[in-house]
Motif scaffolding. Structure first.
Motif, PDB file in Angstrom:
ATOM      1  N   ASP A  16      -1.899   2.445  -7.251  1.00 46.84           N
ATOM      2  CA  ASP A  16      -2.463   3.731  -6.840  1.00 46.84           C
ATOM      3  C   ASP A  16      -1.544   4.807  -7.405  1.00 46.84           C
ATOM      4  O   ASP A  16      -0.435   5.002  -6.923  1.00 46.84           O
ATOM      5  CB  ASP A  16      -2.537   3.817  -5.317  1.00 46.84           C
ATOM      6  N   TYR A  17      -1.985   5.452  -8.485  1.00 47.83           N
ATOM      7  CA  TYR A  17      -1.147   6.388  -9.235  1.00 47.83           C
ATOM      8  C   TYR A  17      -1.248   7.800  -8.671  1.00 47.83           C
ATOM      9  O   TYR A  17      -1.688   8.722  -9.340  1.00 47.83           O
ATOM     10  CB  TYR A  17      -1.528   6.372 -10.714  1.00 47.83           C
ATOM     11  N   ASN A  18      -0.817   7.947  -7.434  1.00 48.14           N
ATOM     12  CA  ASN A  18      -0.802   9.238  -6.756  1.00 48.14           C
ATOM     13  C   ASN A  18       0.548   9.426  -6.081  1.00 48.14           C
ATOM     14  O   ASN A  18       1.316   8.474  -5.919  1.00 48.14           O
ATOM     15  CB  ASN A  18      -1.921   9.303  -5.712  1.00 48.14           C
ATOM     16  N   ASP A  19       0.830  10.637  -5.645  1.00 49.25           N
ATOM     17  CA  ASP A  19       2.084  10.913  -4.954  1.00 49.25           C
ATOM     18  C   ASP A  19       2.151  10.235  -3.598  1.00 49.25           C
ATOM     19  O   ASP A  19       3.228   9.927  -3.098  1.00 49.25           O
ATOM     20  CB  ASP A  19       2.294  12.421  -4.790  1.00 49.25           C
ATOM     21  N   GLU A  20       0.998  10.022  -2.988  1.00 48.61           N
ATOM     22  CA  GLU A  20       0.914   9.325  -1.711  1.00 48.61           C
ATOM     23  C   GLU A  20      -0.126   8.228  -1.833  1.00 48.61           C
ATOM     24  O   GLU A  20      -1.158   8.396  -2.484  1.00 48.61           O
ATOM     25  CB  GLU A  20       0.513  10.284  -0.591  1.00 48.61           C
ATOM     26  N   TRP A  34       3.735  -1.462  -4.275  1.00 49.06           N
ATOM     27  CA  TRP A  34       2.893  -0.321  -4.621  1.00 49.06           C
ATOM     28  C   TRP A  34       3.262   0.110  -6.035  1.00 49.06           C
ATOM     29  O   TRP A  34       4.333   0.613  -6.278  1.00 49.06           O
ATOM     30  CB  TRP A  34       3.089   0.826  -3.647  1.00 49.06           C
ATOM     31  N   TYR A  36       3.000   2.649  -8.534  1.00 54.76           N
ATOM     32  CA  TYR A  36       2.655   4.067  -8.421  1.00 54.76           C
ATOM     33  C   TYR A  36       2.567   4.795  -9.757  1.00 54.76           C
ATOM     34  O   TYR A  36       2.153   5.952  -9.795  1.00 54.76           O
ATOM     35  CB  TYR A  36       3.620   4.790  -7.474  1.00 54.76           C
ATOM     36  N   THR A  37       2.930   4.131 -10.849  1.00 58.38           N
ATOM     37  CA  THR A  37       2.764   4.735 -12.173  1.00 58.38           C
ATOM     38  C   THR A  37       2.717   3.656 -13.242  1.00 58.38           C
ATOM     39  O   THR A  37       3.239   2.554 -13.043  1.00 58.38           O
ATOM     40  CB  THR A  37       3.882   5.744 -12.492  1.00 58.38           C
ATOM     41  N   HIS A  53       7.142   0.353  -6.029  1.00 59.53           N
ATOM     42  CA  HIS A  53       7.970   0.373  -4.818  1.00 59.53           C
ATOM     43  C   HIS A  53       7.786  -0.992  -4.171  1.00 59.53           C
ATOM     44  O   HIS A  53       6.687  -1.558  -4.181  1.00 59.53           O
ATOM     45  CB  HIS A  53       7.489   1.429  -3.826  1.00 59.53           C
TER      46      HIS A  53
END
Length: 67
Positions: A16-20, A34, A36-37, A53
């Motif tokens: 999930d490529y979002n800040d949250e 997770w 994240y990028t 993460h």
């Protein structure tokens, strides 16, 4: 995953490529990894790479790796 609950007995590794992190699919209440990028920078790797993460402890990571 169409919100299936078929796999929620397994650890979740979610991209999930979002800040949250958004809502988790299929009845999972937590995640283990997770991603994240896909544009991270790691010395020795040319170009962008996945960065994750880890949501556990060092001991649980060793157990997961059977180390």
């Amino acid at each position: 995953m169409a919100d299936t609950h078929e796999f929620n007995n397994y650890p979740l590794w979610i991209a999930d490529y979002n800040d949250e992190l958004g809502p988790l699919p299929g009845g999972w209440s937590n995640w283990l990894f997770w991603q994240y990028t896909d544009r991270g920078s790691i010395p020795g790797i040319d170009g962008g790479t996945d960065i994750n993460h880890y949501g556990g402890t060092p001991e649980s990571l060793r157990a997961l790796a059977r180390w």
